[in-house]
Design an enzyme around this catalytic site. Structure first.
Site, PDB file in Angstrom:
ATOM      1  CD  GLU A 150      41.022  35.414  46.690  1.00 60.51           C
ATOM      2  OE1 GLU A 150      40.421  36.442  47.056  1.00 60.51           O
ATOM      3  OE2 GLU A 150      42.071  35.462  46.038  1.00 60.51           O
ATOM      4  CG  ASP A 188      42.147  30.760  42.551  1.00 60.78           C
ATOM      5  OD1 ASP A 188      42.316  30.694  43.782  1.00 60.78           O
ATOM      6  OD2 ASP A 188      41.811  31.816  41.979  1.00 60.78           O
TER       7      ASP A 188
HETATM    8 ZN   LIG Z   1      45.624  36.943  44.747  1.00 60.22          ZN
HETATM    9 ZN   LIG Z   2      45.633  35.129  47.325  1.00 61.84          ZN
END
Ligand SMILES: [Zn+2]
Ligand SMILES: [Zn+2]
Length: 395
Positions: free
Chosen positions: A138, A80
């Site tokens: 994440e 992401d």
């Molecule tokens: Zn990050």
């Molecule tokens: Zn990262």
């Protein structure tokens, strides 16, 4: 194993091309649809044995070795981007306003695809299975890792070990690998505390229940958690970083608020901190006659690197890139990472490595709009992830 580095170098232009494509099209956590499509199509092209998406924007692939049954090793890349307006000025800058791969996850995806390509070509040389986990979200809480573990990402086949790697901007160690056994990143627990009292005239404090005084007492007492309640051999950092209450110098307000983040390298300590925060808040509340609300936002756990797996990685780095490529990190890092869920929520040991990736122009940190790490670091990342997986399966 030296041959792996050669293969990674041969494939580097394809890995760079993929990285630039992903960099131009960043997507925020849980919306990585284009990225996930690209990953699936490349994995199909390389000929992996199985592709699944337990959630729409995560991709899990299996590559079986032709030498027969064996262990299963997982390699994880997060995919992401961040809500950051890019300011690098690179020719392949983000084409999406207000969105950027400022944490290097574009490089993680491209590198793990590079690993997939090499492993598909090397099936004759290993037994067992490599599970590639392209993990969504994440950098947007709650992290995607937790969701994937809950959906059984570490089962069928059961994973015996998991490795991850993060690119890291620096001045001069391009293509070297940072390793550290034991704690690597901290846990994160956010505490938002609201103190509700009874407001009144500043000249008559005895008729009020002063939430500001109560909040200040709590802030001071909370600093005794690291110094008086937790074993001094444990690291606990817990600054209170915001405090609000009152608007006029002659009015005692009816409410005050403050917040802070508690960080530690030992997940067992997190529960102790929570218990003490609650006890202090309730105790001061009783004494002051104020009502206290504690909002605890559970962030990512601390990341713990298994010693034996770090040794496996160290041997692989030495064989693939040479001893000079190993950087023993002197101390853990203070950032947090949801890779920790893979090991915290299961019995699977894990190791998280850092790939030093230099920087174009003045050095800035990850998440900075000018963050521009060097692509020339990527073949080393591909080679080390491939080599570490093969080393683990052989061992
Ligand atoms: Zn990050
Ligand atoms: Zn990262």
């Amino acid at each position: 194993m030296k041959e792996i580095h050669k293969l990674a170098m041969e494939n580097s232009s394809e890995v760079i091309e993929l990285r630039r494509d992903i960099h131009k099209h960043p997507e925020i956590g849980r919306k990585e649809f284009r990225t996930a499509d690209l990953i699936r199509s490349k994995l199909e092209e390389y000929g992996v044995d199985q592709i699944d998406s337990p959630v729409p924007t995560a991709v899990i692939a299996l590559i079986h070795g032709n030498k027969g049954e064996g262990k299963c090793v997982a390699l994880r890349a997060d995919i992401d981007a961040l809500p950051v307006e890019e300011e690098t000025g690179l020719p392949y800058s983000s084409e999406v306003p207000g969105m950027m791969h400022a944490c290097g996850h574009d490089m993680h995806v491209a590198m793990l695809l590079g690993v997939a390509k090499i492993l598909c070509q090397k099936r004759e040389e290993f037994a067992g299975t490599v599970k590639l986990i392209f993990q969504h979200s994440e950098d947007t809480m709650p992290g995607g890792a937790k969701e994937l573990v809950e959906k059984g990402a570490l089962e069928n086949p059961q994973v015996d070990a998991i490795f991850g790697m993060h690119v890291y901007p620096d001045e001069d160690k391009v293509g070297k690998i940072g390793i550290h056994a034991g704690p690597l990143t901290t846990s994160v627990d956010i505490y938002n505390i609201t103190v509700k009292g009874k407001g009144g005239h500043g000249s008559e404090p005895h008729t009020t229940k002063d939430p500001i005084l109560a909040a200040c007492e709590m802030v001071t007492l909370l600093q005794q958690i690291p110094s008086r309640y937790i074993n001094p051999l444990e690291t606990v950092v817990f600054p209170i970083c915001t405090i609000q209450g009152g608007e006029a110098v002659n009015v005692i307000p009816s409410e005050a608020k403050f917040s802070g983040v508690a960080r530690t390298y030992n997940n067992a300590v997190r529960g102790q901190i929570k218990e003490q925060v609650t006890q202090i808040a309730e105790g001061v509340g009783t004494l002051s006659g104020c009502k206290v609300e504690v909002d605890h936002v559970v962030g990512y756990p601390a990341c713990y690197n298994d010693k034996a797996l770090i040794e496996t990685a160290e041997t692989a780095i030495e064989e693939v890139l040479g001893k000079d490529a190993i950087v023993q990190l002197e101390e853990p890092k203070a950032f947090s990472e949801d890779f920790s869920y893979f090991t915290e929520m299961s019995d699977v040991p894990g190791a998280y490595l850092l790939l030093f990736a230099g920087h174009e122009g003045d050095l800035v940190s990850l998440h900075n709009p000018k963050c521009a790490m060097k692509e020339e670091a990527m073949p080393a990342g591909v080679a080390v992830m491939t080599g570490t997986a093969l080393k683990f399966l052989q061992g």
